[in-house]
Design a protein around this motif. Sequence first.
Motif, PDB file in Angstrom:
ATOM      1  N   ASP A 117      42.282  45.518  45.130  1.00 39.06           N
ATOM      2  CA  ASP A 117      41.719  45.748  43.797  1.00 39.06           C
ATOM      3  C   ASP A 117      40.332  45.105  43.740  1.00 39.06           C
ATOM      4  OD1 ASP A 117      41.047  46.070  41.169  1.00 39.06           O
ATOM      5  OD2 ASP A 117      42.738  44.948  40.342  1.00 39.06           O
ATOM      6  N   LEU A 118      39.303  45.879  44.052  1.00 39.04           N
ATOM      7  CA  LEU A 118      37.964  45.323  44.193  1.00 39.04           C
ATOM      8  C   LEU A 118      37.351  44.900  42.858  1.00 39.04           C
ATOM      9  CD1 LEU A 118      36.452  47.652  46.941  1.00 39.04           C
ATOM     10  CD2 LEU A 118      37.661  45.482  47.185  1.00 39.04           C
ATOM     11  N   SER A 119      37.954  45.318  41.739  1.00 36.35           N
ATOM     12  CA  SER A 119      37.440  44.904  40.432  1.00 36.35           C
ATOM     13  C   SER A 119      38.070  43.595  39.965  1.00 36.35           C
ATOM     14  CB  SER A 119      37.709  45.994  39.389  1.00 36.35           C
ATOM     15  OG  SER A 119      39.112  46.145  39.173  1.00 36.35           O
ATOM     16  N   TYR A 120      39.104  43.158  40.655  1.00 37.45           N
ATOM     17  CA  TYR A 120      39.888  42.002  40.221  1.00 37.45           C
ATOM     18  C   TYR A 120      39.050  40.748  40.049  1.00 37.45           C
ATOM     19  CZ  TYR A 120      43.041  37.984  40.813  1.00 37.45           C
ATOM     20  OH  TYR A 120      43.686  36.783  40.674  1.00 37.45           O
ATOM     21  N   HIS A 121      38.228  40.440  41.029  1.00 34.84           N
ATOM     22  CA  HIS A 121      37.511  39.162  41.003  1.00 34.84           C
ATOM     23  C   HIS A 121      36.602  39.053  39.784  1.00 34.84           C
ATOM     24  CE1 HIS A 121      34.752  36.061  43.234  1.00 34.84           C
ATOM     25  NE2 HIS A 121      35.359  35.554  42.198  1.00 34.84           N
ATOM     26  N   ARG A 122      35.831  40.083  39.530  1.00 37.22           N
ATOM     27  CA  ARG A 122      34.919  40.036  38.382  1.00 37.22           C
ATOM     28  C   ARG A 122      35.697  39.879  37.077  1.00 37.22           C
ATOM     29  NH1 ARG A 122      30.069  38.418  37.251  1.00 37.22           N
ATOM     30  NH2 ARG A 122      29.224  39.498  39.088  1.00 37.22           N
ATOM     31  N   VAL A 123      36.831  40.575  36.967  1.00 35.80           N
ATOM     32  CA  VAL A 123      37.631  40.516  35.743  1.00 35.80           C
ATOM     33  C   VAL A 123      38.163  39.110  35.503  1.00 35.80           C
ATOM     34  CG1 VAL A 123      39.753  41.307  34.647  1.00 35.80           C
ATOM     35  CG2 VAL A 123      38.265  42.961  35.782  1.00 35.80           C
ATOM     36  N   VAL A 124      38.807  38.521  36.515  1.00 40.23           N
ATOM     37  CA  VAL A 124      39.403  37.200  36.298  1.00 40.23           C
ATOM     38  C   VAL A 124      38.332  36.125  36.132  1.00 40.23           C
ATOM     39  CG1 VAL A 124      41.584  37.750  37.418  1.00 40.23           C
ATOM     40  CG2 VAL A 124      39.711  36.796  38.790  1.00 40.23           C
ATOM     41  N   TYR A 125      37.202  36.304  36.783  1.00 36.37           N
ATOM     42  CA  TYR A 125      36.117  35.320  36.638  1.00 36.37           C
ATOM     43  C   TYR A 125      35.586  35.326  35.214  1.00 36.37           C
ATOM     44  CZ  TYR A 125      31.602  33.003  37.362  1.00 36.37           C
ATOM     45  OH  TYR A 125      30.515  32.166  37.264  1.00 36.37           O
ATOM     46  N   GLU A 126      35.397  36.509  34.660  1.00 30.22           N
ATOM     47  CA  GLU A 126      34.874  36.607  33.297  1.00 30.22           C
ATOM     48  C   GLU A 126      35.902  36.175  32.259  1.00 30.22           C
ATOM     49  OE1 GLU A 126      33.404  40.590  32.924  1.00 30.22           O
ATOM     50  OE2 GLU A 126      31.598  40.173  34.098  1.00 30.22           O
ATOM     51  N   GLU A 127      37.184  36.267  32.610  1.00 31.60           N
ATOM     52  CA  GLU A 127      38.233  35.803  31.692  1.00 31.60           C
ATOM     53  C   GLU A 127      38.287  34.280  31.630  1.00 31.60           C
ATOM     54  OE1 GLU A 127      41.752  37.590  33.189  1.00 31.60           O
ATOM     55  OE2 GLU A 127      41.503  39.449  32.047  1.00 31.60           O
TER      56      GLU A 127
END
Length: 279
Positions: A28-38
């Motif tokens: 899931d290549l979008s995962y990192h950006r999502v959890v970082y911004e959360e």
Amino acid sequence: MDLFITAEALRDHFDEVTVFDLRFLLEDLSYHRVVYEEGHIPGAFYLDFEDDLSDPKGDFGGDHPFLLPEDFARLLEGFGLKDDSTVVLYDEESLMSAARFIYQSQFAGLSIKIHILKGGYGAWLAAGGEEETAIPKAPGGGHLSIQPRPDLICKQDTVKEKMDDPTSLLIDSRAPQRYLGQVEPRYRIAGHIPGAVNYFFKDVIAEDGGLKDRAYLEDHFAGLDKYDDIILSCGSGGSACVNSLALQALGIPHRLYNGSYSEWVANPDNPVNTGEEGK
């Protein structure tokens, strides 16, 4: 401080270190950006395995080629790092991104001190650590000296040359099912590079997020001292770096085939084996 530090130790030394958030899921290549911004550790900078720690136009093959030493140093200089800097990395339980960061630092010959937060972001929160959603601005102004270690990397030609050499051992760090050729979620054909033996990288990771104890690692890697040249591989140069951490803890020399299975199977003329091979 040891390679792995606790959340409490990070809190005690927080003003002395630069923190990087390396959480990443290959599926899931979008995962990192999502959890970082959360939410992330205050002041932690975002570095992504796919976008920042790989160079598809670089000198190395496979899905995730290493950055050249000068490019890796330039990346870190943007965060203000200098030769005497200390950094703390936090990652997922797999430790793939953190281990890759460390191996690229060694390949570049950097003198920065690197630690991995044991238990990652969850351990930080459990210890009462604060979180933030604000995105810190990279300060720039860093300067890093490089002393490249080309001996830490080998390419496909070297792997082929060493295939029939009894003093050399190729280790495949992927899950056993992929190594055996039972499943293959990413590449055109299942199996492994002929002659490779399987040491699943997750077998060296302890429940607390560090490495398993020395006694376990010595037993797990027993017999490797009979080889003059140990080459680590995986899918594309990530999980093999976790095995590298364990081998370094034991003082066992080795190098990395960065292109690994992704580069190997990109050439339809390269043979692929299935099933177990003797260790």
